[in-house]
Design an enzyme around this catalytic site. Sequence first.
Site, short mmCIF file in Angstrom:
data_model
loop_
_atom_site.label_atom_id
_atom_site.label_comp_id
_atom_site.label_asym_id
_atom_site.label_seq_id
_atom_site.Cartn_x
_atom_site.Cartn_y
_atom_site.Cartn_z
N PRO A 1 49.78 38.80 42.55
CA PRO A 1 48.97 37.79 41.85
C PRO A 1 49.07 37.90 40.33
O PRO A 1 48.96 36.89 39.64
CB PRO A 1 47.55 38.07 42.35
CG PRO A 1 47.57 39.49 42.81
CD PRO A 1 48.94 39.70 43.37
N ALA B 1 45.25 32.19 36.79
CA ALA B 1 44.84 33.15 37.82
C ALA B 1 45.58 32.84 39.11
O ALA B 1 46.01 31.71 39.35
CB ALA B 1 43.33 33.08 38.03
N ASP B 2 45.70 33.86 39.94
CA ASP B 2 46.29 33.67 41.26
C ASP B 2 45.63 34.66 42.21
O ASP B 2 45.40 35.82 41.86
CB ASP B 2 47.80 33.92 41.23
CG ASP B 2 48.46 33.44 42.52
OD1 ASP B 2 48.79 32.24 42.61
OD2 ASP B 2 48.62 34.26 43.46
N THR B 3 45.32 34.18 43.41
CA THR B 3 44.62 35.00 44.40
C THR B 3 45.45 35.14 45.67
O THR B 3 45.99 34.15 46.16
CB THR B 3 43.25 34.38 44.75
OG1 THR B 3 42.46 34.24 43.57
CG2 THR B 3 42.49 35.25 45.75
N GLY C 1 44.88 38.13 40.26
CA GLY C 1 45.44 38.46 38.97
C GLY C 1 45.03 37.39 37.97
O GLY C 1 45.07 36.20 38.28
#
Length: 201
Positions: free
Chosen positions: A49, A74-76, A111
């Site tokens: 992420p 953001a990344d999940t 992230g």
Amino acid sequence: MKNHMKKILLASSSPRRQEILKNLHIPFQIMSPDCDETYPKEITGTKIPVHLAEKKILAILEKKPGTQDCILAADTVVLLGGRKLGKPANRDEAFSFLKSMQGTSHVVATGIAFYDPESGTTESRCAQTEVFFKPLSDKEINWYLDTDEWEDAAGGYKIQGRGAFFVTKIMGNYSNVVGLPISELYDILLSHGFMSEAVPL
């Protein structure tokens, strides 16, 4: 207190992240990064992420070269026994995800990356939360899938919706599971002076 914070370019079309920023009274504008979410095979686990969040920052910088705007991305991802569970491609895959998570725990990792135009640098962090699911029958899983909440959700569920029925315990940041870890975001914004006029230091 009057809010003097600059606006952020949010490199995401996620309504969950938008809602979190609105609730925090952080001004922002949306700009979709429009980048693919592939990554090198040597990048694994919680590094995924972070890499994808940084990739979204780069995509926005390509769209707006020389921008003087701050950029947040953001990344999940959901990690189950080292296996990455992203957004399910279809109902069958969503069923497989929930079936594999029932009665056990998984890790939600988000992230976040923040681009500071003054320094021309990007700071990244990763938050992790362990989520415990109750045992589920196939009937319960199919009932949940009928709600369509699984669509566009990492791991195939939304903890802020009816997916919360299945959660017995979480260890870590709740907002991280929703899609944007507030504590880590706060620390990044403070470290870049973004909130210095809004928060007495």
